[in-house]
Write a protein that holds these residues in place. Structure first.
Motif, PDB file in Angstrom:
ATOM      1  N   PRO A  79       0.821  -1.219   0.000  1.00  0.00           N
ATOM      2  CA  PRO A  79       0.000   0.000   0.000  1.00  0.00           C
ATOM      3  C   PRO A  79       0.854   1.268   0.000  1.00  0.00           C
ATOM      4  CG  PRO A  79       0.051  -0.955   2.192  1.00  0.00           C
ATOM      5  CD  PRO A  79       0.769  -1.920   1.292  1.00  0.00           C
ATOM      6  N   LEU A  80       0.221   2.360  -0.401  1.00  0.00           N
ATOM      7  CA  LEU A  80       0.906   3.662  -0.353  1.00  0.00           C
ATOM      8  C   LEU A  80       1.186   4.004   1.105  1.00  0.00           C
ATOM      9  CD1 LEU A  80       1.677   6.494  -1.522  1.00  0.00           C
ATOM     10  CD2 LEU A  80      -0.707   7.133  -1.176  1.00  0.00           C
ATOM     11  N   LYS A  81       2.467   4.185   1.415  1.00  0.00           N
ATOM     12  CA  LYS A  81       2.852   4.406   2.812  1.00  0.00           C
ATOM     13  C   LYS A  81       4.187   5.152   2.812  1.00  0.00           C
ATOM     14  CE  LYS A  81       3.931   0.734   5.173  1.00  0.00           C
ATOM     15  NZ  LYS A  81       3.744  -0.633   5.599  1.00  0.00           N
ATOM     16  N   LYS A  82       4.350   6.041   3.769  1.00  0.00           N
ATOM     17  CA  LYS A  82       5.620   6.768   3.845  1.00  0.00           C
ATOM     18  C   LYS A  82       6.634   5.901   4.583  1.00  0.00           C
ATOM     19  CE  LYS A  82       7.433  11.042   5.845  1.00  0.00           C
ATOM     20  NZ  LYS A  82       8.062  10.666   7.103  1.00  0.00           N
ATOM     21  N   HIS A  83       7.801   5.717   3.986  1.00  0.00           N
ATOM     22  CA  HIS A  83       8.881   4.998   4.680  1.00  0.00           C
ATOM     23  C   HIS A  83       9.358   5.886   5.838  1.00  0.00           C
ATOM     24  CE1 HIS A  83      12.846   3.302   5.434  1.00  0.00           C
ATOM     25  NE2 HIS A  83      12.478   2.230   4.739  1.00  0.00           N
ATOM     26  N   PRO A  84       9.678   5.288   7.018  1.00  0.00           N
ATOM     27  CA  PRO A  84      10.093   6.125   8.140  1.00  0.00           C
ATOM     28  C   PRO A  84      11.285   7.042   7.832  1.00  0.00           C
ATOM     29  CG  PRO A  84      10.000   3.786   8.770  1.00  0.00           C
ATOM     30  CD  PRO A  84       9.598   3.873   7.335  1.00  0.00           C
ATOM     31  N   GLU A  85      12.147   6.618   6.891  1.00  0.00           N
ATOM     32  CA  GLU A  85      13.313   7.467   6.561  1.00  0.00           C
ATOM     33  C   GLU A  85      13.010   8.515   5.491  1.00  0.00           C
ATOM     34  OE1 GLU A  85      16.296   4.869   5.030  1.00  0.00           O
ATOM     35  OE2 GLU A  85      16.562   3.890   6.964  1.00  0.00           O
ATOM     36  N   ALA A  86      11.816   8.453   4.908  1.00  0.00           N
ATOM     37  CA  ALA A  86      11.543   9.350   3.778  1.00  0.00           C
ATOM     38  C   ALA A  86      11.381  10.796   4.232  1.00  0.00           C
ATOM     39  CB  ALA A  86      10.277   8.890   3.046  1.00  0.00           C
ATOM     40  N   VAL A  87      11.863  11.700   3.389  1.00  0.00           N
ATOM     41  CA  VAL A  87      11.711  13.132   3.654  1.00  0.00           C
ATOM     42  C   VAL A  87      10.376  13.559   3.058  1.00  0.00           C
ATOM     43  CG1 VAL A  87      12.689  15.419   3.202  1.00  0.00           C
ATOM     44  CG2 VAL A  87      14.206  13.421   3.412  1.00  0.00           C
ATOM     45  N   GLU A  88       9.486  14.106   3.901  1.00  0.00           N
ATOM     46  CA  GLU A  88       8.179  14.517   3.387  1.00  0.00           C
ATOM     47  C   GLU A  88       8.234  15.954   2.879  1.00  0.00           C
ATOM     48  OE1 GLU A  88       4.670  13.207   5.497  1.00  0.00           O
ATOM     49  OE2 GLU A  88       3.767  15.175   5.202  1.00  0.00           O
ATOM     50  N   ILE A  89       7.728  16.160   1.669  1.00  0.00           N
ATOM     51  CA  ILE A  89       7.672  17.520   1.111  1.00  0.00           C
ATOM     52  C   ILE A  89       6.216  17.810   0.743  1.00  0.00           C
ATOM     53  CG2 ILE A  89       8.453  19.062  -0.738  1.00  0.00           C
ATOM     54  CD1 ILE A  89      10.977  17.385  -1.029  1.00  0.00           C
ATOM     55  N   ASP A  90       5.655  18.864   1.325  1.00  0.00           N
ATOM     56  CA  ASP A  90       4.292  19.271   0.968  1.00  0.00           C
ATOM     57  C   ASP A  90       4.403  20.240  -0.209  1.00  0.00           C
ATOM     58  OD1 ASP A  90       1.763  20.301   0.676  1.00  0.00           O
ATOM     59  OD2 ASP A  90       1.371  20.411   2.836  1.00  0.00           O
ATOM     60  N   THR A  91       3.868  19.813  -1.362  1.00  0.00           N
ATOM     61  CA  THR A  91       4.066  20.606  -2.583  1.00  0.00           C
ATOM     62  C   THR A  91       2.933  21.604  -2.820  1.00  0.00           C
ATOM     63  OG1 THR A  91       2.923  19.039  -4.048  1.00  0.00           O
ATOM     64  CG2 THR A  91       5.261  18.640  -3.644  1.00  0.00           C
ATOM     65  N   SER A  92       1.963  21.681  -1.881  1.00  0.00           N
ATOM     66  CA  SER A  92       0.771  22.521  -2.099  1.00  0.00           C
ATOM     67  C   SER A  92       1.107  23.938  -2.580  1.00  0.00           C
ATOM     68  CB  SER A  92      -0.082  22.603  -0.842  1.00  0.00           C
ATOM     69  OG  SER A  92      -0.462  21.314  -0.452  1.00  0.00           O
ATOM     70  N   GLY A  93       2.042  24.600  -1.886  1.00  0.00           N
ATOM     71  CA  GLY A  93       2.319  25.978  -2.294  1.00  0.00           C
ATOM     72  C   GLY A  93       3.616  26.118  -3.066  1.00  0.00           C
ATOM     73  N   LEU A  94       4.185  25.019  -3.514  1.00  0.00           N
ATOM     74  CA  LEU A  94       5.514  25.078  -4.142  1.00  0.00           C
ATOM     75  C   LEU A  94       5.451  25.038  -5.666  1.00  0.00           C
ATOM     76  CD1 LEU A  94       7.621  22.524  -2.020  1.00  0.00           C
ATOM     77  CD2 LEU A  94       7.687  25.013  -1.902  1.00  0.00           C
ATOM     78  N   THR A  95       6.397  25.710  -6.301  1.00  0.00           N
ATOM     79  CA  THR A  95       6.506  25.576  -7.762  1.00  0.00           C
ATOM     80  C   THR A  95       7.293  24.297  -8.046  1.00  0.00           C
ATOM     81  OG1 THR A  95       8.629  26.709  -7.846  1.00  0.00           O
ATOM     82  CG2 THR A  95       6.640  28.084  -8.059  1.00  0.00           C
ATOM     83  N   ILE A  96       7.181  23.831  -9.274  1.00  0.00           N
ATOM     84  CA  ILE A  96       7.926  22.629  -9.668  1.00  0.00           C
ATOM     85  C   ILE A  96       9.432  22.865  -9.491  1.00  0.00           C
ATOM     86  CG2 ILE A  96       8.592  21.227 -11.671  1.00  0.00           C
ATOM     87  CD1 ILE A  96       5.947  20.355 -10.599  1.00  0.00           C
ATOM     88  N   GLU A  97       9.879  24.064  -9.904  1.00  0.00           N
ATOM     89  CA  GLU A  97      11.317  24.346  -9.791  1.00  0.00           C
ATOM     90  C   GLU A  97      11.794  24.234  -8.345  1.00  0.00           C
ATOM     91  OE1 GLU A  97      13.813  24.582 -12.083  1.00  0.00           O
ATOM     92  OE2 GLU A  97      12.129  23.897 -13.296  1.00  0.00           O
ATOM     93  N   ALA A  98      10.961  24.748  -7.403  1.00  0.00           N
ATOM     94  CA  ALA A  98      11.344  24.698  -5.986  1.00  0.00           C
ATOM     95  C   ALA A  98      11.424  23.238  -5.509  1.00  0.00           C
ATOM     96  CB  ALA A  98      10.339  25.477  -5.147  1.00  0.00           C
ATOM     97  N   GLN A  99      10.471  22.409  -5.974  1.00  0.00           N
ATOM     98  CA  GLN A  99      10.492  20.987  -5.576  1.00  0.00           C
ATOM     99  C   GLN A  99      11.746  20.296  -6.111  1.00  0.00           C
ATOM    100  OE1 GLN A  99       6.794  19.039  -6.831  1.00  0.00           O
ATOM    101  NE2 GLN A  99       5.785  20.995  -6.658  1.00  0.00           N
ATOM    102  N   VAL A 100      12.055  20.615  -7.382  1.00  0.00           N
ATOM    103  CA  VAL A 100      13.222  19.996  -8.020  1.00  0.00           C
ATOM    104  C   VAL A 100      14.497  20.423  -7.287  1.00  0.00           C
ATOM    105  CG1 VAL A 100      14.541  19.864 -10.176  1.00  0.00           C
ATOM    106  CG2 VAL A 100      12.051  19.815 -10.239  1.00  0.00           C
ATOM    107  N   ASP A 101      14.578  21.711  -6.944  1.00  0.00           N
ATOM    108  CA  ASP A 101      15.758  22.209  -6.219  1.00  0.00           C
ATOM    109  C   ASP A 101      15.917  21.479  -4.889  1.00  0.00           C
ATOM    110  OD1 ASP A 101      16.361  24.006  -8.183  1.00  0.00           O
ATOM    111  OD2 ASP A 101      15.505  25.750  -7.150  1.00  0.00           O
ATOM    112  N   MET A 102      14.792  21.299  -4.170  1.00  0.00           N
ATOM    113  CA  MET A 102      14.870  20.647  -2.853  1.00  0.00           C
ATOM    114  C   MET A 102      15.394  19.218  -2.975  1.00  0.00           C
ATOM    115  SD  MET A 102      11.337  21.926  -1.100  1.00  0.00           S
ATOM    116  CE  MET A 102      11.519  21.449   0.580  1.00  0.00           C
ATOM    117  N   VAL A 103      14.856  18.489  -3.962  1.00  0.00           N
ATOM    118  CA  VAL A 103      15.276  17.090  -4.120  1.00  0.00           C
ATOM    119  C   VAL A 103      16.738  17.019  -4.565  1.00  0.00           C
ATOM    120  CG1 VAL A 103      14.816  14.902  -5.305  1.00  0.00           C
ATOM    121  CG2 VAL A 103      12.900  16.360  -4.620  1.00  0.00           C
ATOM    122  N   CYS A 104      17.126  17.908  -5.495  1.00  0.00           N
ATOM    123  CA  CYS A 104      18.519  17.895  -5.980  1.00  0.00           C
ATOM    124  C   CYS A 104      19.493  18.267  -4.857  1.00  0.00           C
ATOM    125  CB  CYS A 104      18.699  18.820  -7.182  1.00  0.00           C
ATOM    126  SG  CYS A 104      18.003  18.113  -8.681  1.00  0.00           S
TER     127      CYS A 104
END
Ligand code: DC
Length: 239
Positions: free
Chosen positions: A201-226
């Motif tokens: 099932p869809l589940k967050k791994h305990p080590e996963a970094v959670e990012i709420d993208t609601s107010g974010l631009t795609i570029e900001a999300q990409v920058d965070m992951v990179c």
């Protein structure tokens, strides 16, 4: 200096999970481009199996007798070429986005034989690392050893609006554009089905970094992951 040059040859796996329309695919594709990594959209793989069931008219049979899905998986071939996905040698990149596929994909992806078969393929795609893979169970099941695990979330209304704009941009003559309310309902029901199913099932791994993208631009999300990827790559010996 481009990120690709800064990080040299160390190659990691980036697992990006999250609910429908949370921005996974766009983020994952762009992160892969920046890193010079392969991008694997596992949702597109489940959609391809669903399309095959619809085209063969076997969906009702499988609904009555789920074990019949195995016949569908025999000799199935799914591969990626750049942005395109090929099912049994045919480019199905557009067809798998049809609403009829979206409606049935949660059912097909809940079946164990389907998950087992696609799991094998996904692990093979990531064998040499240097992969950004998005889906629902990448960090928990497919690559629990992924060096970077991300879990994207976003408000359901916001996700419905994004899906609406995406569909509007892709509208062809004669196709019908669903309203935002019905898209939100479909997204919520898919979230429920994906999170409550028995297998992976869809589940967050305990080590996963959670990012709420609601107010974010795609570029900001990409920058965070990179940025996160760069930190990990810089801090670990080459594999
Ligand atoms: O990411 P998407 O919306 O294109 O995915 C389509 C469906 O595939 C989604 O409703 C659940 C399923 N899926 C899954 O079960 N496991 C994955 N790793 C990826 C997708």
């Amino acid at each position: 200096m481009p990120l690709k040059q800064q990080i040299g040859n160390k190659r990691i796996i980036i697992a990006l999970d999250g609910p429908a329309a949370s921005g996974k695919s766009t983020t994952a594709r762009k992160v892969a481009q920046r890193l010079g990594y392969i991008y694997i959209d596992t949702g597109a793989m489940y959609r391809s199996v669903t399309l095959k069931a619809l085209e063969q008219g076997s969906l009702e049979v499988v609904r009555r007798s789920p074990e019949c899905v195995s016949a569908l998986l025999e000799n199935i071939s799914i591969c990626f070429q750049g942005e395109k996905i090929f099912l049994d040698g045919r480019d199905v990149s557009l067809e798998i986005r049809d609403n009829r596929v979206s409606r049935e994909v949660s059912f097909i992806s809940s079946l164990k034989p389907v998950r087992d078969r696609l799991l094998e393929m996904q692990q093979e795609f990531g064998r040499e690392r240097g992969v950004v893979m998005d889906g629902r169970d990448i960090g928990t099941v497919v690559f629990p050893d992924a060096e970077l695990k991300i879990f994207l979330v976003a408000d359901a209304r916001e996700r419905a609006k994004r899906r609406y704009l995406e569909l509007k941009a892709k509208m062809t003559e004669g196709s019908e554009l669903p309203d935002i309310e019905s898209l939100e309902e479909e997204i919520k029901s898919r979230d429920r089905a994906d999170a409550e199913r028995e297998h992976a099932p869809l589940k967050k791994h305990p080590e996963a970094v959670e990012i709420d993208t609601s107010g974010l631009t795609i570029e900001a999300q990409v920058d965070m992951v990179c940025d996160l990827a760069r930190e990990i790559i810089a801090g670990q010996p080459g594999r």
